[in-house]
Design an enzyme around this catalytic site. Structure first.
Site, PDB file in Angstrom:
ATOM      1  N   GLU A 143      30.649 -39.793 -50.174  1.00 60.35           N
ATOM      2  CA  GLU A 143      29.313 -39.658 -49.586  1.00 60.35           C
ATOM      3  C   GLU A 143      28.533 -38.521 -50.261  1.00 60.35           C
ATOM      4  OE1 GLU A 143      29.418 -39.466 -45.312  1.00 60.35           O
ATOM      5  OE2 GLU A 143      27.331 -40.135 -45.155  1.00 60.35           O
TER       6      GLU A 143
ATOM      7  N   PHE B  82      35.430 -50.576 -42.827  1.00 62.63           N
ATOM      8  CA  PHE B  82      36.494 -51.451 -43.321  1.00 62.63           C
ATOM      9  C   PHE B  82      35.836 -52.685 -43.927  1.00 62.63           C
ATOM     10  CE2 PHE B  82      40.541 -50.595 -40.584  1.00 62.63           C
ATOM     11  CZ  PHE B  82      40.569 -49.296 -41.043  1.00 62.63           C
TER      12      PHE B  82
ATOM     13  N   LYS C  66      30.044 -36.875 -35.940  1.00 64.85           N
ATOM     14  CA  LYS C  66      31.435 -37.256 -35.650  1.00 64.85           C
ATOM     15  C   LYS C  66      32.293 -36.019 -35.398  1.00 64.85           C
ATOM     16  CE  LYS C  66      31.478 -41.776 -37.943  1.00 64.85           C
ATOM     17  NZ  LYS C  66      30.175 -41.886 -38.610  1.00 64.85           N
TER      18      LYS C  66
ATOM     19  N   CYS D 105      32.925 -50.263 -38.623  1.00 66.30           N
ATOM     20  CA  CYS D 105      32.327 -48.954 -38.380  1.00 66.30           C
ATOM     21  C   CYS D 105      30.881 -48.846 -38.857  1.00 66.30           C
ATOM     22  CB  CYS D 105      33.198 -47.877 -39.002  1.00 66.30           C
ATOM     23  SG  CYS D 105      34.887 -48.008 -38.360  1.00 66.30           S
TER      24      CYS D 105
ATOM     25  N   HIS E 299      27.711 -40.499 -42.632  1.00 69.50           N
ATOM     26  CA  HIS E 299      28.821 -41.267 -42.056  1.00 69.50           C
ATOM     27  C   HIS E 299      29.909 -40.249 -41.718  1.00 69.50           C
ATOM     28  CE1 HIS E 299      31.310 -44.621 -41.088  1.00 69.50           C
ATOM     29  NE2 HIS E 299      32.178 -44.369 -42.034  1.00 69.50           N
TER      30      HIS E 299
ATOM     31  N   HIS F   8      34.776 -40.508 -34.261  1.00 66.00           N
ATOM     32  CA  HIS F   8      34.333 -41.728 -34.932  1.00 66.00           C
ATOM     33  C   HIS F   8      34.389 -42.866 -33.903  1.00 66.00           C
ATOM     34  CE1 HIS F   8      33.529 -44.870 -37.574  1.00 66.00           C
ATOM     35  NE2 HIS F   8      34.303 -44.571 -38.596  1.00 66.00           N
TER      36      HIS F   8
END
Lengths: 385, 416
Positions: free
Chosen positions: B307, B390, B326, B163, B296, B331
């Protein structure tokens, strides 16, 4: 490029785990084709008659990693994490798996190539989803479907937090990883990086090769993980590290096939350009190359093209080795396996797998070449330090 | 060391094709999150995603490319590429040759090809797998198709950084140009929505039932999306030589790895703080010069709170506006940070911060200035694009109006 020092090798290969075992195997080389076929361990191959894979046999990750936390890791991850651990120790960046100052977790990272690594997890989860129900897929295994998962686990297990970069460029990826590492050294992002590639045998990969007739055509599918500990020269000197060799040049090129619809393509032009640009990057002349650790794999259309390009640049009498005759076609790890062989030969081990009887008495420089399946090619030069 | 400019961008997204349609929709707070049509998600108890519905491969691909039998991920990438080239005013073979490279991020690449092959294998055994499809799988292929379309003959690299892949690709492409390994790089990322990932995120209990509400106290998780975002990056000399219209400069970027957990961010946000700090330092600026942060912002509690911590650590008491698109496009996994980088470029151009929609109740653990529900106009000289992935990956890229950042050769960093 600025020379980067190779201070260690972490390797899990069909001919040995760890630098010492690997070098021992290089000293008394046995070609894969002269070895008895061993039963396949990484998947149930009973339905494929005469199936042969150059596997990392008797691979016991618990021996290196302990037996905790291994259950959900796939084969690729285990091969890579073990290679990372033994590579860092071989380089003296770690002792008993603890960083030795001035090496520190925030300044050491991983750059790893892989071509088809997540296939094992994808096909396993697809099978559960299609034969049972998507609601039953194992969430602990889901992250393994992501191509950078193995590389990420290497940072988690080995506390290498400077950066972690996964790259994929088929057979050329492990050499491209060297270029990635180089820019990160140039911009001061890391002091040391474990750089190379990993690929695991899986039924899906075997089936694809089998169906495409590549195994019958002469390629021997292999697997493994190989990482070179690369360092900025000042850093290696500062910590008094032993140098195994230096990486001094990188080049890559891509050529599209004439036909717009063609996919698979072996390009003499791309390989030629990659070698030229690698020599230029190293500020070396063709005559300064003692030995080529090529990507020859037994697939004739590709081998012919690669040989032609090497000879076009280095001359008809170039000395050419084929590491894949020892370790098999390891795809995303291929360039790293060849660099591992090059390290051994630069350390004074007599070069093996030479296709003509023209091995030099002493090897001071090795050109490593790889060819992708789609018109891509890459090259790296290693030099004795 | 050379400056690196963005001279063209192309977008395939659930809210529009091309940068104008994309950003107009973002600025209006339009949502692209709708019931999934490409497969039946009902057994999984979740229905929605930011699925791209208006993209037709035949409108964007050549006859030869269509005959090549390209996966949907490559097809969307080719669509985005053609838009980016047109946006950059590049025609024919104007940038073809060895000095042009392609670097593309993704999580799974041609996921539909592998899904089809798997279906054939599972239902009919390995002999049922269509041989012609086998060479069409592999994330390696994305940059190959793009290089063929643009005539690039340099590096063709995939960066499977999950991602955070878009920022990884843009960052590495920038370094290639800065260090002289290329003059032009096509960089960005692409991802398609596929049943397997959808199921995986449901099984990780990470997916919201209907909508994505980043930084909201009552958030219920992420919503998946898909798309492709590509940029034309050029060295300052190359852009000047062809008289290109410079849209933005790529500043520095930061990469770190948490080394903590495969799916969860570090609870103290150590990795993302270090990545944000590096992006600022590598741009040769100080935190007070940052005007806006594209979050993000996945809409999971672990991400949003980490974050927010990172924002406070970097900016202290200064509340720098932050927003997560998002909430509108979901996402988009590998494509996420590339699409968001393009949103950043548009923010620099328009001075508009896109909103975080579906925002209702502030989360006291997220003490940040979220651009709530309605776009906001503001200073936009320097913006940051956060991403995480990830593997504990963190990548933060800085984008700026041309002329704002110091020249890369004059930037001195403690680390280097």
């Amino acid at each position: 490029m600025e020379p980067r020092v190779v201070t260690g090798l972490g390797i899990c290969s069909a001919i040995g785990i760890g630098r010492e075992a690997f070098f021992r195997a290089l000293e008394s080389p046995v070609l894969l084709r002269d070895k008895a076929i061993q039963p396949v361990e990484s998947f149930d191959a009973s339905k494929y008659e005469g199936a042969a894979v150059a596997e990392v046999h008797d691979f016991d990750p618990a021996k290196y990693l302990g037996d905790k936390g291994l259950r959900t890791l796939d084969r690729l991850t285990k091969l890579l994490v073990v290679a990372t651990r033994i590579g860092a120790m071989d380089a003296g960046l770690k002792k008993d798996n603890v960083f030795v100052p001035p090496a520190s977790p925030d300044r050491v990272g991983v750059v790893c190539s892989n071509a088809y690594g997540s296939l094992e997890a994808i096909t396993e989860l697809d099978r559960v989803a299609k034969l049972e129900d998507a609601r039953y897929i194992n969430p602990a295994k889901f992250p393994n479907t992501v191509a950078n998962s193995a590389s990420g686990y290497a940072s988690i297990w080995e506390e290498m937090r400077a950066l972690n970069v996964a790259v994929s460029d088929g057979n050329c990826g492990a050499l491209d990883a060297v270029a990635c590492a180089d820019v990160h050294f140039a911009s001061g992002r890391a002091d040391a990086l474990l750089v190379g590639g990993a690929e695991a045998a899986s039924e899906a990969l075997f089936v694809a090769f089998h169906r495409l007739g590549m195994l019958e055509a002469g390629a021997a599918l292999g697997e493994g993980a190989a990482l070179l500990a690369l360092e900025r020269k000042e850093f290696a000197e500062k910590r008094g590290a032993r140098a195994l060799a230096e990486v001094v040049g990188f080049g890559t090129a891509f050529e599209a096939p004439e036909s717009d619809t063609q996919m698979i393509y072996a390009s003499t032009e791309a390989m030629t350009r990659a070698i030229h640009s690698c020599l230029e990057d190293a500020a070396m002349k063709p005559s300064e190359i003692d030995l080529v650790a090529s990507g020859l794999s037994g697939l004739k259309p590709f081998d012919t093209v690669e040989l032609a390009a090497i000879r076009r640049v280095l001359g008809e009498d170039a000395c050419i080795a084929m590491p894949k005759a020892l370790v098999g076609e390891t795809l995303g790890a291929g360039g790293a396996m060849a660099m591992a062989c090059a390290l051994g030969w630069l350390q004074g081990i007599a070069p093996a797998t030479i296709i003509a009887d023209n091995a030099p008495a002493k090897v001071k420089t090795v050109l490593v070449t790889t060819m992708g399946y789609y018109g891509n090619a890459s090259a790296v030069i290693l030099r004795a330090s | 060391m050379r400056r690196v400019y963005i001279t063209g961008v192309g977008v395939v997204s659930s809210i529009g094709l091309g940068r104008r349609a994309f950003f107009d929709a973002l600025a209006k707070g339009q949502s692209g999150i709708t019931p999934v049509e490409s497969f039946d998600p009902t057994p999984l108890g979740r229905l929605n995603a930011g699925e791209v519905k208006e993209f037709r491969a035949k409108d964007h691909l050549t006859q030869a490319e269509l005959r090549r039998g390209i996966g949907r991920c490559s097809a969307m990438s080719l669509g985005a590429l053609r838009m980016a080239l047109a946006d950059a005013g590049i025609e024919g073979d104007a940038v073809s040759g060895p000095r042009t490279s392609v670097v593309v991020g993704t999580t799974m690449g041609e996921a539909d090809v592998i899904a089809d092959l798997d279906s054939q294998w599972i239902s009919g055994g390995h002999r049922a797998m269509r041989k012609a499809m086998l060479p069409k799988y592999g994330s390696t292929l994305l940059p190959i198709h793009l290089a063929r379309a643009v005539g690039a003959q340099g590096m063709v690299l995939t960066m499977p950084a999950a991602c955070a892949a878009g920022n990884y690709a843009i960052g590495f492409a920038t370094d290639m140009i800065r260090t002289g390994r290329a003059d032009v790089v096509i960089a960005g990322a692409a991802e398609i929505l596929q049943e397997l990932q959808f199921s995986g995120f449901v099984r990780l209990a990470a997916m919201a039932p209907q909508r994505c509400q980043p930084f909201d106290l009552n958030r219920q998780g992420l919503i998946l999306g898909e798309g492709a975002g590509l940029m034309v990056l050029e060295s300052e000399e190359h852009a000047a030589r062809r008289g290109a219209n410079v849209q933005a400069e790529v500043g520095g970027y930061g990469l770190t790895c948490d080394g903590y957990h495969i799916t969860r961010p570090h609870p103290e946000a150590e990795g993302s703080i270090a990545a944000m700090r590096a992006a600022i330092e590598y741009s040769g600026i100080t935190p007070d010069m940052v005007d806006f942060v594209n979050a993000h912002g996945t809409g999971t509690r672990a991400n949003d709170q980490a974050e927010a911590k990172a924002m406070r650590d970097i900016f202290g008491d200064r509340r720098v506006p932050i927003s997560s698109v998002k909430s509108m496009i979901g996402h988009c996994m590998g494509a996420a940070s590339a699409l968001e980088a393009i949103s950043c470029v548009m923010t620099l151009e328009t001075g508009v911060y896109p909103p975080t929609i579906a925002f209702e109740t502030p989360d006291p653990e997220c003490d940040v200035d979220v651009v709530k529900n309605v776009a906001r106009a503001g200073k936009a000289d320097v913006v940051l694009n956060n991403s995480a992935a990830f593997g504990g990956y963190n990548a933060v890229a800085c984008f700026a109006k041309p002329g704002v950042l110091p020249h890369p050769s004059q930037i001195k960093r403690a680390a280097a």
